[in-house]
Each structure stands twice: as structure tokens, then as C-alpha cells.
Scaffold this motif. Structure first.
Motif, PDB file in Angstrom:
ATOM      1  N   THR A  87       0.830  -1.207   0.000  1.00  9.56           N
ATOM      2  CA  THR A  87       0.000   0.000   0.000  1.00  9.56           C
ATOM      3  C   THR A  87       0.862   1.253   0.000  1.00  9.56           C
ATOM      4  O   THR A  87       1.790   1.375   0.800  1.00  9.56           O
ATOM      5  N   THR A  88       0.558   2.200  -0.897  1.00  5.50           N
ATOM      6  CA  THR A  88       1.265   3.483  -0.903  1.00  5.50           C
ATOM      7  C   THR A  88       0.361   4.634  -0.487  1.00  5.50           C
ATOM      8  O   THR A  88       0.818   5.756  -0.319  1.00  5.50           O
ATOM      9  N   ALA A  89      -0.948   4.369  -0.353  1.00  7.26           N
ATOM     10  CA  ALA A  89      -1.876   5.391   0.148  1.00  7.26           C
ATOM     11  C   ALA A  89      -1.521   5.716   1.600  1.00  7.26           C
ATOM     12  O   ALA A  89      -1.053   4.848   2.345  1.00  7.26           O
ATOM     13  N   SER A  90      -1.741   6.970   2.010  1.00  8.10           N
ATOM     14  CA  SER A  90      -1.336   7.430   3.343  1.00  8.10           C
ATOM     15  C   SER A  90      -2.509   7.451   4.318  1.00  8.10           C
ATOM     16  O   SER A  90      -3.588   7.929   3.978  1.00  8.10           O
ATOM     17  N   PRO A  91      -2.298   6.973   5.555  1.00  8.57           N
ATOM     18  CA  PRO A  91      -3.349   7.084   6.567  1.00  8.57           C
ATOM     19  C   PRO A  91      -3.566   8.541   6.957  1.00  8.57           C
ATOM     20  O   PRO A  91      -2.610   9.253   7.283  1.00  8.57           O
ATOM     21  N   LYS A  92      -4.836   8.982   6.912  1.00  7.53           N
ATOM     22  CA  LYS A  92      -5.176  10.359   7.266  1.00  7.53           C
ATOM     23  C   LYS A  92      -6.459  10.361   8.099  1.00  7.53           C
ATOM     24  O   LYS A  92      -7.301   9.481   7.978  1.00  7.53           O
ATOM     25  N   SER A 100     -21.686  11.173  16.913  1.00  5.59           N
ATOM     26  CA  SER A 100     -20.836  11.330  18.092  1.00  5.59           C
ATOM     27  C   SER A 100     -19.774  12.406  17.928  1.00  5.59           C
ATOM     28  O   SER A 100     -19.201  12.880  18.907  1.00  5.59           O
ATOM     29  N   GLY A 101     -19.488  12.790  16.670  1.00  9.03           N
ATOM     30  CA  GLY A 101     -18.419  13.749  16.403  1.00  9.03           C
ATOM     31  C   GLY A 101     -17.038  13.131  16.436  1.00  9.03           C
ATOM     32  O   GLY A 101     -16.031  13.815  16.233  1.00  9.03           O
ATOM     33  N   LYS A 102     -16.963  11.817  16.674  1.00  6.93           N
ATOM     34  CA  LYS A 102     -15.668  11.146  16.746  1.00  6.93           C
ATOM     35  C   LYS A 102     -15.079  11.020  15.344  1.00  6.93           C
ATOM     36  O   LYS A 102     -15.787  10.757  14.373  1.00  6.93           O
ATOM     37  N   LYS A 103     -13.777  11.214  15.242  1.00  5.16           N
ATOM     38  CA  LYS A 103     -13.107  11.194  13.935  1.00  5.16           C
ATOM     39  C   LYS A 103     -12.322   9.902  13.749  1.00  5.16           C
ATOM     40  O   LYS A 103     -11.771   9.349  14.707  1.00  5.16           O
ATOM     41  N   TYR A 104     -12.273   9.459  12.491  1.00  5.62           N
ATOM     42  CA  TYR A 104     -11.647   8.180  12.170  1.00  5.62           C
ATOM     43  C   TYR A 104     -10.672   8.327  10.997  1.00  5.62           C
ATOM     44  O   TYR A 104     -10.763   9.262  10.202  1.00  5.62           O
ATOM     45  N   CYS A 105      -9.778   7.361  10.921  1.00  5.02           N
ATOM     46  CA  CYS A 105      -8.739   7.358   9.884  1.00  5.02           C
ATOM     47  C   CYS A 105      -9.128   6.497   8.691  1.00  5.02           C
ATOM     48  O   CYS A 105      -9.889   5.530   8.818  1.00  5.02           O
ATOM     49  N   ALA A 106      -8.589   6.846   7.547  1.00  4.25           N
ATOM     50  CA  ALA A 106      -8.737   6.053   6.330  1.00  4.25           C
ATOM     51  C   ALA A 106      -7.507   6.280   5.472  1.00  4.25           C
ATOM     52  O   ALA A 106      -6.684   7.154   5.754  1.00  4.25           O
ATOM     53  N   LEU A 107      -7.384   5.491   4.411  1.00  2.00           N
ATOM     54  CA  LEU A 107      -6.250   5.618   3.499  1.00  2.00           C
ATOM     55  C   LEU A 107      -6.585   6.613   2.400  1.00  2.00           C
ATOM     56  O   LEU A 107      -7.478   6.373   1.581  1.00  2.00           O
ATOM     57  N   ALA A 108      -5.883   7.744   2.366  1.00  4.04           N
ATOM     58  CA  ALA A 108      -6.096   8.770   1.346  1.00  4.04           C
ATOM     59  C   ALA A 108      -5.370   8.355   0.070  1.00  4.04           C
ATOM     60  O   ALA A 108      -4.195   7.985   0.103  1.00  4.04           O
ATOM     61  N   CYS A 109      -6.069   8.421  -1.063  1.00  2.00           N
ATOM     62  CA  CYS A 109      -5.494   7.927  -2.316  1.00  2.00           C
ATOM     63  C   CYS A 109      -5.804   8.871  -3.470  1.00  2.00           C
ATOM     64  O   CYS A 109      -6.694   9.721  -3.385  1.00  2.00           O
ATOM     65  N   ILE A 110      -5.062   8.681  -4.564  1.00  2.00           N
ATOM     66  CA  ILE A 110      -5.373   9.389  -5.805  1.00  2.00           C
ATOM     67  C   ILE A 110      -5.665   8.415  -6.940  1.00  2.00           C
ATOM     68  O   ILE A 110      -6.172   8.800  -7.978  1.00  2.00           O
ATOM     69  N   SER A 111      -5.329   7.129  -6.717  1.00  2.00           N
ATOM     70  CA  SER A 111      -5.603   6.125  -7.747  1.00  2.00           C
ATOM     71  C   SER A 111      -5.750   4.755  -7.092  1.00  2.00           C
ATOM     72  O   SER A 111      -5.313   4.542  -5.952  1.00  2.00           O
ATOM     73  N   ASP A 112      -6.369   3.816  -7.821  1.00  2.00           N
ATOM     74  CA  ASP A 112      -6.575   2.462  -7.302  1.00  2.00           C
ATOM     75  C   ASP A 112      -5.253   1.786  -6.957  1.00  2.00           C
ATOM     76  O   ASP A 112      -5.171   0.997  -6.012  1.00  2.00           O
ATOM     77  N   SER A 113      -4.203   2.079  -7.724  1.00  2.00           N
ATOM     78  CA  SER A 113      -2.919   1.396  -7.530  1.00  2.00           C
ATOM     79  C   SER A 113      -2.285   1.703  -6.174  1.00  2.00           C
ATOM     80  O   SER A 113      -1.430   0.961  -5.704  1.00  2.00           O
ATOM     81  N   ALA A 114      -2.717   2.788  -5.531  1.00  2.00           N
ATOM     82  CA  ALA A 114      -2.164   3.147  -4.216  1.00  2.00           C
ATOM     83  C   ALA A 114      -2.813   2.356  -3.088  1.00  2.00           C
ATOM     84  O   ALA A 114      -2.284   2.309  -1.977  1.00  2.00           O
TER      85      ALA A 114
END
Length: 207
Positions: A87-92, A100-114
Motif C-alpha cells: 500500500t502506498t496510500a497514506s493514513p489520514k 458522536s463527532g468522533k473522527k476516524y482514519c482512512a487511506l487517502a489515495c489518488i488512484s486504485d494502484s495506491a
């Protein structure tokens, strides 16, 4: 030749040599190796395809579809950095639970290959998040999260050429220079004035 689970390589016995042969006992076979299989949550990274880790929520993202395993952002907005192999996508810190207003992380990407294997880069405007195909039979167990607004674009401040260059550059010239040609030589120069002692500015172009 085998005795229970124990196998030993042997040759055919010669009948005329039996009196010279020492008889040995086979030692008991060692106990079988116990294979310890840990649960999936201990073997995988964050952001894998569901089922999720104990510190993640199994979520969908409103307007994007798909499914993610989303760990919570910490107090500073940081996210776990362990990602699936390749994986090359970055956790953000990209997602929020509206109730609840609680915030969560996901993998930020610009293409499927990431994205990790099996995931695609789902987009909402400029924001891309790696998501897995949603399982229809699990919809009732999935938390729906909102994508946080993308951060504002960075403003690039460009100063005028006169602030970025030295004296004696190629025209256009600095405000304290004249754009001039030299009689009998041709060409063109940016020429600052000499001061009262005949000295000149000493800042020159690089090189």
C-alpha cells in the motif's frame, strides 16, 4: 521403514551377516509440533478488508459506498501508520461519525494502484479514500461515516521578479537599474548607478 510415525531409511538385510549386526532400538518419536494460530486481528495491519481489528470500526462512507476498517484518530489527529503490504496510500484523519463527532482514519489515495489489494480509490470531489466492496449481508452492522472536508489548498505567494533576482540580470531590470545598450558593443544590460565613491552593487547572478 516405519514404526508408527517414525520412518528410518534402511537397506535390504544380508542373511549371511546377521551375526555381525548390532540391534538397536528406535527412540520414541518427538512430540508433534503444536501449531498456534492467532486470530486475524493479531496477524494483520490496520486498514485491511473486514473483519476489522478490535480498535477499528467496520464502516461505510456516505456518498462513496464501499467498506473500510477505520481506526480512530488520536487527540492530535494522527493515525496508525501500519498499512497492508504493497500500500502506498497514506493514513489520514478523514472521516467523522456525525452522531458522536468522533473522527476516524482512512487511506487517502489518488488512484486504485495506491490502495491495498482488493480495494479501490473511491472519490468525492478531490478526496479519494481506499474502500473495499461492501458485503450486502453485513449492512446492518456497518457504521456510516462522513468524509471530512478537504483541507484548503495551499496558497503560493509569488514575489515580483525584482525581489527574486540580483543586479545585472537579463532584462527586465530592477527598479534601481536602467535597461541599456553599450555604444559600439551592441547587446543589452541592466545597469545600476554607481554611488558617489564610484562603487557598484556587488550582488551578481548565480555562477
Amino acid at each position: 521403514a516405519k514404526q508408527g510415525f517414525l520412518g528410518v531409511c534402511v537397506y535390504p538385510q544380508k542373511e549371511d551377516k546377521k551375526s555381525d549386526i548390532v540391534e538397536l532400538l528406535a527412540l520414541p518419536a518427538p512430540p508433534a509440533t503444536t501449531l498456534v494460530v492467532r486470530s486475524a486481528s493479531l496477524l494483520t495491519s490496520h486498514y485491511e478488508q473486514p473483519p476489522c481489528q478490535s480498535d477499528e470500526v467496520d464502516a461505510s462512507i456516505q456518498g462513496m459506498g464501499g467498506q473500510v476498517c477505520a481506526p480512530a484518530c488520536d487527540a492530535s489527529g494522527s493515525c496508525p501508520t501500519d498499512v497492508p503490504a504493497g500500500t502506498t496510500a497514506s493514513p489520514k484523519c478523514l472521516l467523522e461519525d456525525a452522531s458522536s463527532g468522533k473522527k476516524y482514519c482512512a487511506l487517502a489515495c489518488i488512484s486504485d494502484s495506491a490502495c491495498p489489494s482488493g480495494a479501490t480509490c473511491a472519490k468525492q470531489g478531490f478526496l479519494g479514500v481506499c474502500v473495499y466492496p461492501q458485503k450486502e449481508d453485513k449492512k446492518s452492522d456497518i457504521v456510516e461515516l462522513l468524509a471530512l472536508p478537504a483541507p484548503p489548498a495551499t496558497t503560493l505567494v509569488v514575489r515580483s521578479a525584482s525581489l527574486l533576482t540580483s543586479h545585472y540580470e537579463q532584462p527586465p531590470c530592477q527598479s534601481d537599474e536602467v535597461d541599456a545598450s553599450i555604444q559600439g558593443m551592441g547587446g543589452q544590460v541592466c545597469a545600476p548607478a554607481c554611488d558617489a565613491s564610484g562603487s557598484c552593487p556587488t550582488d551578481v547572478p548565480a555562477g
